[in-house]
Design an enzyme around this catalytic site. Structure first.
Site, mmCIF file in Angstrom:
data_model
loop_
_atom_site.group_PDB
_atom_site.id
_atom_site.type_symbol
_atom_site.label_atom_id
_atom_site.label_comp_id
_atom_site.label_asym_id
_atom_site.label_seq_id
_atom_site.Cartn_x
_atom_site.Cartn_y
_atom_site.Cartn_z
ATOM 1 N N ASN A 66 -0.319 10.468 5.605
ATOM 2 C CA ASN A 66 -1.566 10.080 6.240
ATOM 3 C C ASN A 66 -2.644 11.153 6.177
ATOM 4 O O ASN A 66 -3.830 10.845 6.271
ATOM 5 C CB ASN A 66 -1.279 9.657 7.690
ATOM 6 C CG ASN A 66 -0.641 8.302 7.750
ATOM 7 O OD1 ASN A 66 -1.293 7.280 7.598
ATOM 8 N ND2 ASN A 66 0.684 8.271 7.907
ATOM 9 N N LYS A 89 3.877 -6.887 4.065
ATOM 10 C CA LYS A 89 3.677 -5.487 3.736
ATOM 11 C C LYS A 89 3.450 -4.751 5.046
ATOM 12 O O LYS A 89 2.926 -5.305 6.023
ATOM 13 C CB LYS A 89 2.519 -5.287 2.772
ATOM 14 C CG LYS A 89 1.126 -5.658 3.278
ATOM 15 C CD LYS A 89 0.419 -4.636 4.139
ATOM 16 C CE LYS A 89 0.406 -3.276 3.481
ATOM 17 N NZ LYS A 89 -0.195 -2.263 4.433
ATOM 18 N N THR A 92 1.253 -7.900 13.530
ATOM 19 C CA THR A 92 1.158 -6.589 12.896
ATOM 20 C C THR A 92 1.258 -6.748 11.388
ATOM 21 O O THR A 92 1.855 -7.699 10.913
ATOM 22 C CB THR A 92 2.258 -5.645 13.405
ATOM 23 O OG1 THR A 92 2.024 -4.360 12.869
ATOM 24 C CG2 THR A 92 3.632 -6.104 13.022
ATOM 25 N N THR A 141 0.859 -1.185 0.000
ATOM 26 C CA THR A 141 0.000 0.000 0.000
ATOM 27 C C THR A 141 0.897 1.236 0.000
ATOM 28 O O THR A 141 1.327 1.684 -1.046
ATOM 29 C CB THR A 141 -0.978 -0.001 1.194
ATOM 30 O OG1 THR A 141 -0.251 -0.241 2.409
ATOM 31 C CG2 THR A 141 -2.027 -1.089 1.028
ATOM 32 N N GLU A 165 6.456 4.782 6.991
ATOM 33 C CA GLU A 165 5.967 5.920 6.221
ATOM 34 C C GLU A 165 6.744 7.186 6.577
ATOM 35 O O GLU A 165 6.680 7.672 7.704
ATOM 36 C CB GLU A 165 4.477 6.120 6.489
ATOM 37 C CG GLU A 165 3.627 5.016 5.901
ATOM 38 C CD GLU A 165 2.162 5.107 6.259
ATOM 39 O OE1 GLU A 165 1.351 4.423 5.607
ATOM 40 O OE2 GLU A 165 1.818 5.847 7.185
ATOM 41 N N SER A 223 -6.940 10.725 -0.559
ATOM 42 C CA SER A 223 -7.223 11.724 -1.603
ATOM 43 C C SER A 223 -6.255 11.652 -2.771
ATOM 44 O O SER A 223 -5.527 10.725 -2.911
ATOM 45 C CB SER A 223 -7.176 13.126 -0.988
ATOM 46 O OG SER A 223 -5.949 13.355 -0.363
#
Length: 393
Positions: free
Chosen positions: A388, A170, A181, A144, A265, A393
Site C-alpha cells: 500500500n 475480487k 465489500t 487488482t 494483501e 508507483s
C-alpha cells in the site's frame, strides 16, 4: 465447472493497468434476468455504484455486468457519471445488449477519470471475445492486488430439476464491509421473483461477505450483484426450494469471503473470530470487529505470537455491554482466560503450534446471553505496508 445456463463471458486487455494484462470483463445473459444488488454505504460512492443503484431502483431485469479494473471512477463528479454511462453505450454495441440492461462496476485508484479513448479501442475485442472467454478469464480481468482469481460454482437438484450458481469476486485490501465489500458477481439459472432474490442476497451477504475484515477500510466501490435468468426452467416456488437455493447461495458467498481473507494483501493467517454469550448480536459483533481490526491482534497473528492479552484488551474497549469476569477466551479450543484471570500453564508452549497454522479459531464468550457473531480477519504484515505504500508507483 458448473456454469449456469445462458451466460457467456468476455475479457480483454484495455491497458487500464499494464499493457497486455486483462482488465476489462463482461458477463452476459442470453435473456434478461432478475437482478439484485447490495452496495457500499461509504458517502463517496463511485460513479458505477450510483449508476447501478439508479438502474436497479425500478426493479427491471438486467442482461449482464460490465467490469473494469485499474480505475475506480470514484470521486470523479459529473464527468465520471457521464463517462460511466458512455462506457455502457459503447459496450452495448459490442455485446449486443441494451445499455440500460448492463450493470457497471469498477475497481482501482480513486480520483482518475476514465481514458475514454482506451474504452473505445477495447470494445471490438471485448465483443469478439464474448462466449470465448472462460469464467476464469473474466475473474482475472477484475483483479487488482489480488494474487489469485476467486471463483466458486455449484450445481444442485431442486424439485423442478438442476440449478447452477457461479460466483466470482475480487478483493485483497481496503476490505471492511458495511452492507457489502469488494466486487462480487453471482449468476444463477433459476427462475425466482425479484423481491425474493433481493431479500435472499441481502440475507446471505450479511452472513458471509459482511463478516470479513482485512484492514478496516471500506471501499467507495463495494458491491455484490446477482442475476437469475430462469434459463434452467426451474422455478423457485416452494419454501423448500427457496431454502435450498438460499443454502447454496450462502455457501458460495462464504467460500468467496474466505478466499478474500486468505488472499489479503500480504496476509499469512485467517482468524475465525467467534463471539457468543452476548446480550445482543450487535454487542457480539462489536467484540468481533474490535478484535479483528486491532492492529496489535493482527500483528500478533502475523508473528505467531500467542499474546492473548491483546484479544482481551480489544474486547474490553469494543463498547459491548458485558462484565469482565464473564469473559471466557479459547484459542484453537484451548482455554486461555476465564473468571478474570489466565488459565494456569505454559500458554506459549500450548498455543505455539496453533498460532503457526494458517487458520486460527478464536472463541470469545462474554456471558449467558443469546447474541452471537462471527468474523473472518487477516493478519497485518510488513508486506501489507509495502504493497500500500507503493500502490500507485
Amino acid at each position: 465447472m458448473n456454469i449456469p445456463v445462458g451466460y457467456t463471458f468476455a475479457a480483454t486487455a484495455a491497458s487500464f493497468k499494464k499493457p497486455g494484462k486483462l482488465d476489462l470483463g463482461a458477463i452476459v445473459s442470453s435473456t434478461p434476468a432478475v437482478a439484485a444488488g447490495v452496495f457500499t454505504t461509504n458517502k463517496f460512492k463511485a460513479a458505477p455504484v450510483l449508476q447501478c443503484q439508479e438502474m436497479l431502483a425500478d426493479g427491471r431485469k438486467m442482461s449482464g455486468f460490465l467490469i473494469n479494473s485499474g480505475q475506480a471512477n470514484a470521486c470523479t463528479g459529473d464527468e465520471g457519471r457521464a463517462n460511466c454511462r458512455e462506457t455502457l453505450n459503447l459496450a452495448a454495441k459490442a455485446l449486443n445488449v441494451p445499455a440500460d440492461e448492463l450493470l457497471p462496476a469498477s475497481t482501482g485508484v480513486i480520483g482518475a477519470q476514465f481514458d475514454m479513448a482506451k474504452w473505445e479501442k477495447a470494445m471490438p475485442a471485448l465483443g469478439e471475445n464474448l462466449g470465448v472467454a472462460t469464467p476464469e478469464d473474466t475473474a482475472h480481468s477484475i483483479m487488482t492486488t489480488d494474487t489469485v482469481h476467486k471463483l466458486c460454482d455449484v450445481s444442485f437438484e431442486l424439485k423442478g430439476g438442476e440449478v447452477r450458481l457461479l460466483g466470482m469476486c475480487k478483493g485483497a485490501g481496503m476490505i471492511s464491509p458495511n452492507m457489502a465489500t469488494m466486487l462480487s458477481f453471482i449468476v444463477c439459472d433459476a427462475d425466482i421473483s425479484a423481491e425474493a432474490w433481493q431479500a435472499m442476497l441481502v440475507d446471505c451477504v450479511n452472513l458471509s461477505i459482511n463478516r470479513v475484515t482485512v484492514d478496516g477500510d471500506m471501499s467507495t466501490n463495494d458491491c455484490v450483484m446477482a442475476l437469475a435468468n430462469g434459463a434452467s426452467g426451474v422455478s423457485i416456488e416452494s419454501e423448500e426450494d427457496y431454502i435450498l437455493l438460499r443454502k447454496h447461495l450462502l455457501n458460495v458467498l462464504e467460500d468467496l469471503a474466505y478466499k478474500i481473507v486468505m488472499d489479503a494483501e500480504g496476509g499469512t493467517k485467517v482468524a475465525f473470530i467467534q463471539v457468543s454469550g452476548a446480550k445482543t448480536d450487535e454487542d457480539a459483533e462489536l467484540v468481533a470487529r474490535a478484535v479483528g481490526n486491532s492492529p496489535l491482534v493482527k500483528t500478533a497473528l502475523f508473528g505467531s505470537d500467542p499474546n492473548w492479552g491483546r484479544i482481551i484488551c480489544a474486547a474490553g474497549y469494543s463498547g459491548a455491554d458485558f462484565k469482565a469476569n464473564n469473559l471466557v477466551l479459547k484459542i484453537g479450543g484451548i482455554l486461555v482466560f476465564h473468571n478474570g484471570t489466565p488459565e494456569p500453564g505454559d500458554m506459549d508452549d500450548l498455543l505455539g503450534p496453533i498460532m503457526s497454522e494458517r487458520d486460527i479459531v478464536i472463541h470469545i464468550d462474554i456471558g449467558g446471553g443469546p447474541g452471537s457473531s462471527m468474523l473472518l480477519a487477516s493478519d497485518l504484515t510488513k508486506e501489507y505496508v509495502s504493497i500500500n505504500a507503493d500502490y500507485r508507483s
